[in-house]
Design a protein around this motif. Structure first.
Motif, short mmCIF file in Angstrom:
data_model
loop_
_atom_site.label_atom_id
_atom_site.label_comp_id
_atom_site.label_asym_id
_atom_site.label_seq_id
_atom_site.Cartn_x
_atom_site.Cartn_y
_atom_site.Cartn_z
N GLY A 260 -1.25 12.87 -1.32
CA GLY A 260 -1.08 11.52 -0.80
C GLY A 260 0.17 11.31 0.03
N GLU B 262 -7.73 11.14 1.78
CA GLU B 262 -8.58 10.32 2.65
C GLU B 262 -7.82 9.09 3.14
N SER B 263 -7.05 8.48 2.26
CA SER B 263 -6.27 7.31 2.67
C SER B 263 -5.21 7.69 3.70
N CYS B 264 -4.61 8.87 3.53
CA CYS B 264 -3.62 9.35 4.50
C CYS B 264 -4.24 9.57 5.86
N ALA C 1 -6.94 8.22 7.08
CA ALA C 1 -7.32 6.93 7.66
C ALA C 1 -6.10 6.24 8.26
N CYS C 2 -4.98 6.29 7.55
CA CYS C 2 -3.74 5.69 8.04
C CYS C 2 -3.29 6.38 9.33
N LEU D 178 0.31 7.46 -0.23
CA LEU D 178 -0.87 6.63 -0.32
C LEU D 178 -1.75 7.18 -1.44
N GLU D 179 -2.90 6.60 -1.64
CA GLU D 179 -3.71 6.92 -2.82
C GLU D 179 -4.17 8.38 -2.84
N ASP D 180 -4.62 8.90 -1.70
CA ASP D 180 -5.17 10.25 -1.67
C ASP D 180 -5.20 10.76 -0.23
N ALA E 226 0.81 -1.22 0.00
CA ALA E 226 0.00 0.00 0.00
C ALA E 226 0.84 1.27 0.00
N ILE F 14 -1.25 1.17 7.78
CA ILE F 14 -1.45 1.28 6.32
C ILE F 14 -2.25 0.09 5.78
#
Length: 412
Positions: A387, A338-340, A342-343, A334-336, A300, A409
């Motif tokens: 990201g 939101e992914s950051c 969440a991580c 990370l992808e975007d 990821a 992650i």
């Protein structure tokens, strides 16, 4: 007595006499002013005819002890300690430049530094020309007879671009302008900026020097390599004080008038931090390299960025310039956004906090924090994507950091 850690613990040879009570720590002079035996004595102190502490906004014994410790480690002609790294940058620039002049600065800089140059100082008439420091032709083209300094970072935060200080110093020396290097991310332990050609070195002591995020400070180190008579702002000081013109201008005018003085208690904490600097930097760098390699194994995590990785475009330069260590900061993608988020929200051990080079490992989303005042297009131009996650490694056990990142992650 030549070892770095020995000097860090014991201070300069021939320094202040021992404490009358035998204390192994320097006293903290938490006072504003100092009494004099006579009116003639205090007049001589204010006129500069007598070396004495008169008012803590100008000098203080505890702060002076910290400055002396730094000078014995970093070298140079003089050191002045201030309230923060940003205060140090501001004070140094204001001592050299003014309305109608310009500073040539790296396009990739710490967000607050860019904001200072582009937003705070610009309305006062100082132009900043942002260029790629890796392009000597671009740097040379930006320098003219109104350029008062070239400003860069030894390693940029968070882009992690390494500046070839020696090559840049050769260029600035030829053009007759001082080179200012912000050496915060590596310090004078990893990077001997003065020996590489930096005329002025800036350190935010808030980071590595403080010994675990205990206090805020900034340092200006004059390495004694620039002939200050060539600086229009300092020409008058140079007539009277020669090679000490920059330091005298800071003490007697710019720093004194701005008033961004370092508090004595913070100077005391920073002096204690210096004693363990080498130990903490070494552990932080080891953790950063191993975490970068670990993240490369996590599906990821994309675009792992750390100069210690062999494939990093600045790896060989960093290896040569930083004596085989590569600092305590790394980034990955990370992808975007939101992914950051969440991580970051899943982290259990690593702290969601700004600052770098704490004893604790810290994680942050640069685009939404230290670069939040810039537009998406500006952030993209500065190499700060949506990201990106920045990790500042601390001195914890590596296995615990790896476990926390793996679950955060989503690979565990």
């Amino acid at each position: 007595m030549s070892g770095f850690s020995t000097r860090a613990v014991h201070g300069p040879v021939g320094g202040p006499a021992g404490d009358p009570h035998g204390s192994l720590r320097p006293p903290v002079y938490d006072t504003v002013s100092f009494a004099f035996a006579s009116a003639e004595d205090i007049a001589a102190a204010f006129a500069g005819r007598k070396a004495a502490h008169s008012y803590s906004r100008i000098t203080n014994p505890t702060v002076a002890e910290f400055e002396a410790r730094v000078q014995t480690l970093a070298g140079g002609r003089g050191v002045i300690a201030l309230a923060s790294g940003m205060a140090a940058i501001t004070t140094a620039i204001m001592a050299l430049a003014g309305a109608g002049t310009n500073i040539v600065a790296a396009r990739s800089l710490f967000g607050n530094t860019t904001s200072l140059l582009a937003h705070t100082l610009a309305p006062w008439g100082l132009e900043t020309r942002f260029v790629e420091m890796s392009d000597p032709e671009a740097v040379a083209a930006a320098i003219d007879d109104r350029t008062r300094a070239v400003f860069c970072e030894s390693i940029t935060n968070p882009q992690l671009e390494v500046t070839d200080i020696a090559a840049l110093a050769a260029l600035t020396r030829e053009r007759g302008v001082p080179l200012i290097v912000d050496n915060t991310a590596t310090t004078f332990y990893l990077c001997r900026a003065g020996e590489l050609g930096a005329d002025i070195e800036i350190i935010s002591g808030t980071k590595y020097l403080s010994g675990g995020g205990s206090s805020v400070s900034g340092l200006i180190i004059d390495h004694g390599s620039f002939p200050w008579a060539r600086s229009p702002r300092l020409a008058e000081f140079a007539q009277g004080f020669g090679p000490f013109a920059f330091m005298v201008a800071l003490r007697r005018e710019v720093s004194r008038n701005i008033g961004a003085c370092l508090a004595p208690h913070n100077a005391y904490l920073q002096t204690l931090g210096l004693e363990t600097l080498a130990l903490r930097v070494e552990k932080s760098c080891r953790n950063a390299l191993e975490l970068a390699r670990f993240l490369q194994s996590q599906p990821a995590a994309r675009a792992v960025n750390y100069p210690g990785l062999a494939e990093h475009p600045c790896h060989r330069l960093a290896e040569r310039q930083f004596a085989g260590r590569y600092g305590g900061i790394l980034t990955f993608e990370l992808e975007d956004r939101e992914s950051c988020f969440a991580c970051l929200n899943r982290l259990r051990l690593i702290k969601r906090a700004t600052n770098i080079n704490d004893n604790k490992t810290l994680a942050i989303h640069p685009a939404s924090t230290i670069f939040t005042e810039f537009s998406p297009a500006e952030r993209q131009a500065m190499g700060v994507g949506e990201g990106m996650i920045r990790i500042s490694t601390g001195i914890e056990d590596l296995a615990d950091l790896q476990e926390d990142l793996a679950q955060a992650i989503g690979s565990k």
